[in-house]
Scaffold this active site. Structure first.
Site, PDB file in Angstrom:
ATOM      1  N   LYS A  79     -26.682  26.831  76.836  1.00 17.95           N
ATOM      2  CA  LYS A  79     -25.444  26.158  76.482  1.00 17.95           C
ATOM      3  C   LYS A  79     -25.143  26.473  75.029  1.00 17.95           C
ATOM      4  O   LYS A  79     -26.047  26.790  74.243  1.00 17.95           O
ATOM      5  CB  LYS A  79     -25.594  24.642  76.650  1.00 17.95           C
ATOM      6  CG  LYS A  79     -24.276  23.912  76.878  1.00 17.95           C
ATOM      7  CD  LYS A  79     -23.804  24.031  78.322  1.00 17.95           C
ATOM      8  CE  LYS A  79     -22.599  23.148  78.588  1.00 17.95           C
ATOM      9  NZ  LYS A  79     -22.203  23.165  80.000  1.00 17.95           N
ATOM     10  N   GLY A 179     -12.219   9.430  83.299  1.00 16.88           N
ATOM     11  CA  GLY A 179     -11.923  10.745  82.742  1.00 16.88           C
ATOM     12  C   GLY A 179     -11.154  11.583  83.726  1.00 16.88           C
ATOM     13  O   GLY A 179     -11.698  12.011  84.746  1.00 16.88           O
ATOM     14  N   VAL A 180      -9.875  11.817  83.445  1.00 13.00           N
ATOM     15  CA  VAL A 180      -9.043  12.607  84.354  1.00 13.00           C
ATOM     16  C   VAL A 180      -8.521  13.838  83.618  1.00 13.00           C
ATOM     17  O   VAL A 180      -7.332  14.162  83.645  1.00 13.00           O
ATOM     18  CB  VAL A 180      -7.892  11.770  84.962  1.00 13.00           C
ATOM     19  CG1 VAL A 180      -8.425  10.825  86.011  1.00 13.00           C
ATOM     20  CG2 VAL A 180      -7.128  10.996  83.872  1.00 13.00           C
ATOM     21  N   GLY A 181      -9.446  14.528  82.972  1.00 14.83           N
ATOM     22  CA  GLY A 181      -9.125  15.791  82.327  1.00 14.83           C
ATOM     23  C   GLY A 181      -9.145  16.919  83.336  1.00 14.83           C
ATOM     24  O   GLY A 181      -8.700  16.766  84.482  1.00 14.83           O
ATOM     25  N   VAL A 183     -11.460  18.382  85.209  1.00 13.56           N
ATOM     26  CA  VAL A 183     -12.163  18.182  86.482  1.00 13.56           C
ATOM     27  C   VAL A 183     -11.727  16.899  87.174  1.00 13.56           C
ATOM     28  O   VAL A 183     -11.441  16.881  88.368  1.00 13.56           O
ATOM     29  CB  VAL A 183     -13.687  18.187  86.261  1.00 13.56           C
ATOM     30  CG1 VAL A 183     -14.419  17.868  87.564  1.00 13.56           C
ATOM     31  CG2 VAL A 183     -14.151  19.527  85.720  1.00 13.56           C
ATOM     32  N   GLY A 184     -11.673  15.806  86.406  1.00 13.64           N
ATOM     33  CA  GLY A 184     -11.341  14.523  87.002  1.00 13.64           C
ATOM     34  C   GLY A 184      -9.986  14.508  87.679  1.00 13.64           C
ATOM     35  O   GLY A 184      -9.823  13.897  88.747  1.00 13.64           O
TER      36      GLY A 184
END
Length: 356
Positions: A79, A179-181, A183-184
């Site tokens: 990472k 979290g609705v970025g 992916v969400g």
């Protein structure tokens, strides 16, 4: 101070990268190359300190090793983090400088998108390094890996529902998405299509409005604390990690925790606390592996249908983890670790056999 050589860390290599001309300050962590080159995304985030950035990259790279092993990929875990606010500090020159550092590792680390980085960013990094995935289709890549990350998380959620309620369906279930970025937002779409009742929260008003515009039926609560206290069937953390703490686990009112965020457990003991409370935890690095499956497929003449078939198998792997947890009398997080460690030891051990 975070220890790099302390007991239990086990990282093969940690690289500190700085380019004063562009303002680049980055850390690359390589946890393991037992199964192959380490692959994991680059997170661009305004860490409060260098120590916080180091702690994050160490945890994330270890998680990637376990994720890739459990997903059946011939990849190790790595990472990278770039310290800074991507809205203020991200430039072409900085990204290209980062790409040159990735190239110096000669393929020991392969990068991709993560929080704060996008497909177009990987296209820029790839102008300086051949060890980049998650590029745009126009540049020979697989595109946005959020698509299969969300799909894989949904498959893990279906497997969790099967374990708790006897059917792999979310219809009529109340699911809270924190979290609705990238992916969400996509996960909400799968849940709405499945007939679930969805409650959301996010620190970004724009993300909430985008989701409400696409799915007018969603309910919105004020913040994460309010969502945790909401009566839910499934709690889905899909933002940053560490959301499951000693305190929040005591407040949770759900039967299942299954979300796309990395490193959801604040410490390993939280997994046992969830188990003791009768809350089924679907290990994050197991269910959110769809993205890395997608970007790995990019290295083999990308085929979306093939990558989606591989991601669908997260359903079966999740069920296998739950079965092992029950048989061994351990929390699912422990069972997932055991399966990943077994594969790293058994397959990684084959490298002792010299081939020419």
């Amino acid at each position: 101070m975070t220890e790099v050589f302390g007991q239990g860390t086990g990282h093969e290599q940690v690289v500190f990268c700085q380019d004063q001309a562009t303002g680049l300050k980055a850390i690359i962590g390589i946890y393991s190359t037992a199964l192959g080159p380490s692959l994991g995304g680059t997170r661009f985030y305004p860490y409060e300190s260098e120590d916080a950035a180091l702690a994050d990259v160490l945890a994330l790279s270890k998680g990637m090793a376990y994720k890739n092993a459990l997903a059946g990929l011939d990849l190790g875990g790595g990472k990278a983090v770039i310290i800074g606010d991507p809205q203020k500090h991200k430039t072409e020159a900085l990204l290209r400088a980062f790409g040159r550092f990735v190239q110096t590792l000669g393929g020991r680390y392969i990068t991709a998108c993560d929080v704060g980085t996008y497909v177009q960013d990987m296209d820029i990094v790839a102008r300086e390094s051949e060890f980049v995935t998650g590029r745009s289709p126009e540049n020979g890549g697989a595109g946005d890996s959020s698509v299969l990350t969300a799909f894989g998380t949904y498959q893990g959620m279906r497997a969790s529902a099967d374990a708790v309620w006897g059917v792999p369906e979310l219809a009529g279930r109340k699911v809270g998405v924190a979290g609705v970025g990238k992916v969400g937002h996509i996960l909400v779409g799968h849940l709405i299509e499945a007939g679930a009742q969805v409650v959301i929260t996010d620190v970004s008003p724009a993300a909430i409005e985008r989701t409400r515009a696409a799915y007018p039926g969603v309910e919105v609560v004020e913040d994460l604390d309010a969502l945790i206290r909401t009566e839910l069937d499934v709690f889905a953390p899909c933002a940053l990690g560490g959301v499951l703490t000693d305190e929040t686990v005591g407040l949770l009112r759900s039967k299942i925790v299954c979300g796309a965020a990395n490193n959801q457990l604040a410490h390993p003991g939280v997994g046992k606390q969830l188990d003791d409370r009768g809350i089924l935890f679907a290990p994050d690095y197991l269910v959110n592996a769809g993205g890395v499956i997608q970007v790995d497929d990019e290295r083999h003449d990308f085929d979306f249908a093939r990558a989606k078939r591989k991601t669908t198998a997260i359903f079966d792997t999740t069920k296998a983890v739950f079965a092992l947890a029950k048989a061994d009398g351990v929390p699912p997080a422990t069972a997932a670790d055991r399966l990943a460690e077994r594969r790293m030891a058994e397959v990684g051990g084959l490298r002792s056999i010299l081939t020419v």
